[in-house]
Every structure is written in C-alpha cells, then in structure tokens.
Design a protein around this motif. Structure first.
Motif, PDB file in Angstrom:
ATOM      1  N   ARG A  17       6.857 -42.604  -3.818  1.00  0.00           N
ATOM      2  CA  ARG A  17       6.410 -41.732  -4.913  1.00  0.00           C
ATOM      3  C   ARG A  17       6.002 -40.363  -4.393  1.00  0.00           C
ATOM      4  NH1 ARG A  17       0.677 -43.066  -6.791  1.00  0.00           N
ATOM      5  NH2 ARG A  17       0.413 -42.196  -4.690  1.00  0.00           N
ATOM      6  N   ASN A  18       5.286 -40.349  -3.277  1.00  0.00           N
ATOM      7  CA  ASN A  18       4.745 -39.090  -2.762  1.00  0.00           C
ATOM      8  C   ASN A  18       5.812 -38.158  -2.198  1.00  0.00           C
ATOM      9  OD1 ASN A  18       2.333 -40.274  -3.428  1.00  0.00           O
ATOM     10  ND2 ASN A  18       1.551 -40.425  -1.340  1.00  0.00           N
ATOM     11  N   SER A  19       7.045 -38.648  -2.065  1.00  0.00           N
ATOM     12  CA  SER A  19       8.113 -37.794  -1.534  1.00  0.00           C
ATOM     13  C   SER A  19       8.628 -36.797  -2.567  1.00  0.00           C
ATOM     14  CB  SER A  19       9.272 -38.662  -1.030  1.00  0.00           C
ATOM     15  OG  SER A  19       9.906 -39.341  -2.097  1.00  0.00           O
ATOM     16  N   ARG A  20       8.228 -36.982  -3.819  1.00  0.00           N
ATOM     17  CA  ARG A  20       8.592 -36.054  -4.893  1.00  0.00           C
ATOM     18  C   ARG A  20       7.383 -35.797  -5.784  1.00  0.00           C
ATOM     19  NH1 ARG A  20      14.185 -36.052  -6.373  1.00  0.00           N
ATOM     20  NH2 ARG A  20      15.401 -36.128  -4.432  1.00  0.00           N
ATOM     21  N   PRO A  21       7.395 -34.727  -6.560  1.00  0.00           N
ATOM     22  CA  PRO A  21       6.326 -34.533  -7.545  1.00  0.00           C
ATOM     23  C   PRO A  21       6.395 -35.625  -8.619  1.00  0.00           C
ATOM     24  CG  PRO A  21       7.531 -32.486  -7.154  1.00  0.00           C
ATOM     25  CD  PRO A  21       8.327 -33.581  -6.513  1.00  0.00           C
ATOM     26  N   GLY A  22       5.277 -35.863  -9.256  1.00  0.00           N
ATOM     27  CA  GLY A  22       5.265 -36.819 -10.357  1.00  0.00           C
ATOM     28  C   GLY A  22       4.770 -38.192  -9.930  1.00  0.00           C
ATOM     29  N   ASN A  23       5.023 -39.176 -10.783  1.00  0.00           N
ATOM     30  CA  ASN A  23       4.498 -40.524 -10.575  1.00  0.00           C
ATOM     31  C   ASN A  23       5.610 -41.561 -10.665  1.00  0.00           C
ATOM     32  OD1 ASN A  23       2.419 -42.465 -10.178  1.00  0.00           O
ATOM     33  ND2 ASN A  23       2.408 -42.906 -12.367  1.00  0.00           N
ATOM     34  N   ASP A  26       5.923 -45.748 -10.102  1.00  0.00           N
ATOM     35  CA  ASP A  26       4.529 -45.921 -10.510  1.00  0.00           C
ATOM     36  C   ASP A  26       3.919 -47.083  -9.728  1.00  0.00           C
ATOM     37  OD1 ASP A  26       2.189 -46.833 -11.938  1.00  0.00           O
ATOM     38  OD2 ASP A  26       2.857 -45.645 -13.653  1.00  0.00           O
ATOM     39  N   ARG A  54      -3.344 -43.148  -2.738  1.00  0.00           N
ATOM     40  CA  ARG A  54      -4.333 -42.141  -3.073  1.00  0.00           C
ATOM     41  C   ARG A  54      -5.537 -42.803  -3.739  1.00  0.00           C
ATOM     42  NH1 ARG A  54       0.323 -38.423  -5.938  1.00  0.00           N
ATOM     43  NH2 ARG A  54       1.216 -37.518  -4.023  1.00  0.00           N
TER      44      ARG A  54
END
Length: 252
Positions: A17-23, A26, A54
């Motif tokens: 998930r953290n490799s791109r913006p957004g969620n 999920d 996070r």
C-alpha cells in the motif's frame, strides 16, 4: 480449534500500500479476509519510519479484532522505539490499544527485518519495567528469543508469559539435512526448557508452507506468526486460500 494458532502478519500488505498514494490495498480489509478465512489472530510490527504498518493501521486493526471475539491482536516491535513525528512511540502505541499480546523484539530502526533474539544478560534490567508496565495493562508479554536455554531461563526470571522463538536459522537450513537436524534439536530442546519453566512458546520468521509442518512437530508451539511467505503465496493462490493452507498445517 487449531492445535497451533495462526497469527497473520499484515506488514507486507501495508508495504505494498505504501508504495503508492492512497489506501490500496486496504490493510484493515485484508485483516478481515484473514479472520474470515480462519486465522486465529493478526500481527503487526510498527516501526518509527512507518515503512509498512502505520499507527492508524494499529488503531484500525484493534477495532476490527474487538468485533471478532476469540481473535487475538499481537503487536510486535522494538520496545525502545521512540516518539518520532506522528509515531507515538512503541510502548505508547501498545498502551493506547491494549492488544492481547505484545511481542518485544530487539531490532533497530535501520534493520530490514528482525534477525536475532534478545541477549537478556545485557537487557534484562532495562526490559523489566517495560514488561511490568504492559502486564499491568493486561497485555500478555512475549520476548523474541533465540533457542538458547540459558537465555530462556533469564526470560522466566523476568516473568514473561511467552517467548517467540526466532526461526530464521531453521528456515535458512531447510534443504540441508545435517544442518537442519542439529538446529531442529536446538529448537526442540529450547521449547521443552521453556515449557518446563511455565512459559508458552510462539515461533516466527521465514516459516512457509514447506518448512512449517516439520517445525510444528515440536508439540509445545502455541502460535506461529507468518506474514512474508503467506503474502507471497497469496499472490499465486489468493489471501483466503493462503490463510487456509497455513491453518491446515497448524491443525495437523
């Protein structure tokens, strides 16, 4: 009920998930998939650099687990990880959500992954107040340990309820029979020592569909925490099927 509980580590879902913006993907939704597929618990390992899990994931997963009685939430990490930016500090984060279990791990912020257990000859005194602090909150405390009886005896003196045996060397020896047998005997002996001292035994690191079954012939193993290999298998067969495949081994 599983003979050995399977706790699914969701760090790699968060890493993707953290490799791109957004969620997307999920993390909370994938936690729900794991629970629905039969996982006995969920594990996260938050770090101050928030490379994967996070603080918001920790809070969200805590609420998810509360909606599913019998499912356990395990937070693992460096007990000395400080407050950095919006990372509240590891102990503060654990105290905020009061998980079923907290696994203390001696990793530094720059480590790629956990790669050794505590040396309690050096760290017992600094760990003791943190262990009692968490236990006073009702959190079961586990220490990440190598399969060394002398160290496990020191863990018993600290009053922890469990240890998690670091299984990286066992996994690395897979396919090398002579080396594997000697290592397996070390883990077996360590588990018997811990059990004799009244400590529950968890295990984790690099366990996979190939090597898990053999390791679980050690009867004292109460729980395994698996994330990396399970996530890799999920790429091929799907998360639900991967959880079911690992849980089937845990039930044998």
């Amino acid at each position: 009920m599983s003979t050995t509980a399977l706790s699914v580590n969701l760090n790699k879902i968060a890493l993707i998930r953290n490799s791109r913006p957004g969620n997307f993907p999920d993390v909370i939704a994938h936690g729900k998939v794991c629970i629905d597929a039969g996982a006995d618990g969920l594990t996260v390992h938050p770090r101050p650099d928030q490379r994967h899990i996070r603080p918001a994931d920790v809070y969200g997963l805590s609420e998810l687990v509360k909606q599913h009685p019998g499912i356990e939430f395990n937070i693992e990490g460096n007990p000395f990880a400080p407050h950095v930016g919006d990372f509240p500090g590891f102990i503060k984060l654990v105290e905020d959500v009061v998980p079923d279990q907290c696994t203390l791990v001696p990793d530094s912020n720059d480590q790629l992954t956990s790669d050794q257990g505590f040396d309690l000859r050096k760290s017992s005194e600094i760990l003791k107040p943190l262990i009692h602090r968490l236990q006073d909150k009702g959190v079961r405390v586990s220490l990440f340990m190598d399969p060394e009886p002398e160290q496990i005896e020191l863990a018993a003196k600290l009053g922890v309820e469990r240890i998690e045996l670091y299984t990286g060397p066992y996994a690395a020896a897979w396919g090398q029979p002579e080396l594997l047998e000697a290592l397996f005997d070390q883990y077996d002996k360590a588990a018997r020592v811990a059990s004799g001292l009244g400590i529950g035994i968890n295990a984790g690191h690099d366990l996979n569909l190939d090597n898990l079954g053999r390791f679980l012939t050690i009867p004292e193993i109460l729980e395994v925490s698996i994330g990396h290999a399970l996530t890799v298998d999920a790429l091929a067969i799907g998360m639900e099927s991967a959880v079911k495949a690992y849980r089937a081994i845990c039930q044998q």
